[in-house]
Design a protein around this motif. Sequence first.
Motif, mmCIF file in Angstrom:
data_model
loop_
_atom_site.group_PDB
_atom_site.id
_atom_site.type_symbol
_atom_site.label_atom_id
_atom_site.label_comp_id
_atom_site.label_asym_id
_atom_site.label_seq_id
_atom_site.Cartn_x
_atom_site.Cartn_y
_atom_site.Cartn_z
ATOM 1 N N UNK A 1 -53.145 94.367 -137.936
ATOM 2 C CA UNK A 1 -54.345 93.533 -137.798
ATOM 3 C C UNK A 1 -53.927 92.297 -137.011
ATOM 4 N N UNK A 2 -54.847 91.700 -136.302
ATOM 5 C CA UNK A 2 -54.476 90.592 -135.423
ATOM 6 C C UNK A 2 -55.016 89.235 -135.864
ATOM 7 N N UNK A 3 -55.825 89.210 -136.917
ATOM 8 C CA UNK A 3 -56.360 87.939 -137.399
ATOM 9 C C UNK A 3 -56.844 88.106 -138.828
ATOM 10 N N UNK A 4 -57.066 86.976 -139.513
ATOM 11 C CA UNK A 4 -57.596 87.020 -140.864
ATOM 12 C C UNK A 4 -58.962 87.689 -140.942
ATOM 13 N N UNK A 5 -59.916 87.307 -140.066
ATOM 14 C CA UNK A 5 -61.222 87.974 -140.101
ATOM 15 C C UNK A 5 -61.124 89.481 -139.888
ATOM 16 N N UNK A 6 -60.225 89.905 -138.991
ATOM 17 C CA UNK A 6 -60.053 91.344 -138.773
ATOM 18 C C UNK A 6 -59.462 92.002 -140.018
ATOM 19 N N UNK B 1 -62.135 81.947 -134.920
ATOM 20 C CA UNK B 1 -62.514 82.113 -136.316
ATOM 21 C C UNK B 1 -61.345 82.299 -137.260
ATOM 22 N N UNK B 2 -60.124 82.261 -136.739
ATOM 23 C CA UNK B 2 -58.930 82.464 -137.560
ATOM 24 C C UNK B 2 -58.644 81.236 -138.420
ATOM 25 N N UNK C 1 -53.597 90.393 -146.224
ATOM 26 C CA UNK C 1 -52.988 89.083 -146.451
ATOM 27 C C UNK C 1 -53.618 88.116 -145.458
ATOM 28 N N UNK C 2 -54.425 87.180 -145.970
ATOM 29 C CA UNK C 2 -55.102 86.232 -145.094
ATOM 30 C C UNK C 2 -55.475 84.988 -145.885
ATOM 31 N N UNK C 3 -55.829 83.941 -145.164
ATOM 32 C CA UNK C 3 -56.068 82.651 -145.807
ATOM 33 C C UNK C 3 -57.310 82.717 -146.695
#
Length: 341
Positions: A68-73, A150-151, A87-89
Motif C-alpha cells: 500500500x502506498x498511503x494511509x488512506x489506501x 490526504x496522507x 498500519x496507518x495513523x
Amino acid sequence: MKINQRFIAMAAVIMASVLLPFSAVAQDSKPVIRLGQYPGTVGNMHAQIAVEKGFCDTYGIKCQLVTVTSGPMALQTLLGKSMEVGMFVPEVAFGGIAKGADIQVVMGGYGSQPYALVVRNDISLPKGEGNSMAALKGLKGLKIGVPSRGSGAELHLVELLNLAGLKPTDVTIVAVGAPNTGYPALVVGKTIDAMINFPPLADMCNVGKTCTTVLDLSRGEGPPAIREMIGASVPMWMRRDYIEANPKVLDALQRAMLDTEKWMKDPANFDEVVAIYSKHIPLTGIANAQQILRSWLKSDMLQISVRLNRVALKAIHDYALRNKLITEPIDLNRVVWAKAL
C-alpha cells in the motif's frame, strides 16, 4: 502366499499420489494474515521481519505482505477485505470510522510520528532561538512534497502550518511518493522546495548534506500537541468482523509480533535486519546508502513497539477533533479492541 514385489511398489506409488495432495493441503491450511506494507520505507517492520524470519509460522498462521502506498489506501484495502491488518495513523482511521468504517486497533506499531520536514539547502528560512515556528513561517510560497494527498504527513503539515499562522493555501502541496522518489525530486530535479515524509528522509539530508531538517517528528521534535501523540502514532488496525470471527488467529498474531519485536531489537541481530531491508530499500543512486540505512534503522528501532499507549491515542483523537478532521467525538473504548496489547 508370496506377494509380488512389483505390486507392492505400485501400491506405494498410488498411495503416495493420493496422500500427497492431502499433505499439501494440511501444510497450506494455516490461516493467512495479509498485512499492509509501504514500499521505499521501513513501514510495518514487525510484519516485514515476521515474514522474512517465519515467526508467524511458529504459531500456525501464514503472514503475507500487501503493498500500500498511503494511509488512506491502506484503510480502503482493509475495508475492501484485500488484507487483514493495516498500519496507518489514527487520524486516517478516525475519519473512516466517522463515515462508518467498523475497525479496531489491535496493537501498536510505530510509536512516534514517522515524519521529518526538510528544505533544500538553497532555500533560506528564518531562524528563531530554539523555536521552529519562525522557520515554519518561512515555508510560505514554497512547493512542499508529501507521500500522497490526504496522507498522515499532509495532515501534520497542515497542523504545523496552522501553528505558524499559515493556511494550506499559502503553500503548494505535491504528492511525491516515498523518500526514494521524493528525495531526488527535492535535491536533483528541484521540482519541490521542501518535503515532509517518512524515514530515512532526515538521514538522507544529514548524511548527504543536501537538505536541512526543520523538524524531525520521529525524534520527538515539534509542538507539544504532536509530542503528546508518541506511543500511538501508527498502530495496527483490523476489521471488527474479522476480529470477532477469529480470536485464536488474533492471539497467534500478537504472539508472533511480540517474538518478532524481541528478535529485531536484539543488537546481535541488527546486521541481519539491515541485510533484510537492503533487499527491499536499495536506495539506488543515493550516496552513502548503507550508512543512511544503518543510521535510519537504528533510530527506528527506538520507535517501534506493539504496545499501544492509550493516553497517546486519546491525544490523537482530541487533536483530530480540534482540527476538524472529525466533527463528532469517537468512543475510544469501542475503537480499541479489548485484548489489544
